[in-house]
Write an enzyme that holds these catalytic residues in place. Sequence first.
Site, PDB file in Angstrom:
ATOM      1  N   ASP A 148       3.843  -6.460  58.934  1.00 35.38           N
ATOM      2  CA  ASP A 148       2.462  -6.373  59.397  1.00 35.38           C
ATOM      3  C   ASP A 148       2.122  -7.480  60.389  1.00 35.38           C
ATOM      4  O   ASP A 148       1.347  -7.257  61.328  1.00 35.38           O
ATOM      5  CB  ASP A 148       1.497  -6.411  58.208  1.00 35.38           C
ATOM      6  CG  ASP A 148       1.245  -5.024  57.627  1.00 35.38           C
ATOM      7  OD1 ASP A 148       1.283  -4.051  58.398  1.00 35.38           O
ATOM      8  OD2 ASP A 148       1.028  -4.917  56.409  1.00 35.38           O
ATOM      9  N   HIS A 199      16.320   6.080  30.404  1.00 30.06           N
ATOM     10  CA  HIS A 199      17.199   4.966  30.017  1.00 30.06           C
ATOM     11  C   HIS A 199      18.600   5.172  30.579  1.00 30.06           C
ATOM     12  O   HIS A 199      19.280   4.221  30.944  1.00 30.06           O
ATOM     13  CB  HIS A 199      17.274   4.858  28.486  1.00 30.06           C
ATOM     14  CG  HIS A 199      16.034   4.297  27.874  1.00 30.06           C
ATOM     15  ND1 HIS A 199      15.401   3.180  28.375  1.00 30.06           N
ATOM     16  CD2 HIS A 199      15.311   4.676  26.796  1.00 30.06           C
ATOM     17  CE1 HIS A 199      14.349   2.913  27.629  1.00 30.06           C
ATOM     18  NE2 HIS A 199      14.277   3.808  26.665  1.00 30.06           N
TER      19      HIS A 199
END
Length: 539
Positions: free
Chosen positions: A454, A188
């Site tokens: 890609d 946290h």
Amino acid sequence: MVILQGKSVFGGVAIGKIQFFKRDEIQIKRRHVDDPEAEIRRFRTAKEKALSELQQLYDKALTDVGEANAMIFEAHQLMLEDPDYNDSVENIINTQKVNAEYAIGVTSDNYAAIFEAMDDAYMQGRAADVKDVSNRLLSQFAKKQNASFEMTEQVIIAADDLAPSETVQLDKDKVLAFITVEGSANSHTAILARTMNIPAVIGIGDTLTPKYDGKLAIVDGQEGKIYIDPDEEILVAMRKKQAVEQEQRELLETLKGKENVTRSGQKINLYANIANVSDVGAALRNDAGGIGLFRSEFLYLENETYPTEEQQFAAYRQVAEMMAGKRVIIRTLDIGADKQVGYFNLEKEDNPAMGLRAIRICLTRPELFKTQLRAIFRASAYGQIAIMFPMIISVSEVRRIKEIMDEVKTGLRADGIAFSDQIETGIMIETPAAVMISRELAKEVDFFSVGTNDLTQYTLAIDRQNRNLDSFYDSHHPAVLSMIQMAAENAHAEGKWIGICGELAADLSLTERFLQMNIDELSVAPGMILPLRKKIREL
């Protein structure tokens, strides 16, 4: 000059003196008590005081860092009221006839050890929360309350570790950065540091010692480096880096809340790419209109085994809630090629970029796929979630995906679990095959998102991981841009929207070209949103 290396939690450069965080150590001694019931009353009184303090911390954090991060202290209140935790403390007092402080200390150690032994990095981070809550309880018994940490000037805070309650109480105006010996990127405290825009480096190890207290230092949050007693050359270089960051901060402030619209009135959505929950803070700070790519595979890459449905649901839900109704596009598992995960036990392939990867793994391991889809659909009840499928090459794949989604929805309805019926589904356009049949694919889905990394690799037949081919690799190749345009035209012909989430989306030299193609959305790293907005507004 001494250089220390740690893990980056939040980027940025800070220059100033180091001040070690000092806290009063709480000494716990075991005492025999004749009246366990009276000791249990002491424990319960201390618990009520601690709960009151946590509520005050929640109220302060609500103002400083927003509701999502303030919930840390709500969680701490729940932990204090946890029946198992309370039963453990009271049982130790009763059976061993010992003082409350000792019982709390033993319970804290036991629970922290359980969390630390877990494989999941997020759960390991909860051990610090247990200790923080227990120390707050113990402080109620001390005759002298812990004095607040005082800073007389702006400093770099150094510590073994910092609990969330300690971090939120720091005077932000005087904290230049913080550096810690230990710490988890999933804690946290790390999340708060990112939210509060405090440069932070954790996990430096034992090389960070109190002997550096008061020394001049530079924290390079981006590189995870600490320069102690820096020489003039490093000081000059880092001050220049600070100046660039200051320009970026000024840009952020002036462009927040403004539209992504050209001078001629053309609008486009600007979304953020994220890899995990902790990235959402950066997306919000940079005024992202939504999340255009949540790379869910990082939940798998960061785990030592397949993440459970509950783990995935918790992550997807938290992102949806934090984005507060803005669209969150979750890309399903994209493992394979350059992203290998040992526990998947994939066979070695001569050409993994063209092998078993992404949607191909999901369609050949449907139970794995269904687990992820269940988690995503469950999270859709908490925000505007959309699903995106990678490496699509055929209409038949999309139709099979739809069948599996229908099976998942049927199962959720049977279990009485809520989910949204309005969830959008889309596909990645990252193969030439998908481009060439994009008109037919557009009839099956709600949107496209172009994965330019890609798409460029497959269009040019060049392995983008091969450095020897860098001189041949051209992401601006006319064939690549023509394919993006073809996909855009076919999406719009079927009334569907199209975005770009690959690296080219952030290429400012192509922004005007993408607007000419009528691209509807660009999704980029959070830090690129405002520079991109500036570019759009100037066109």
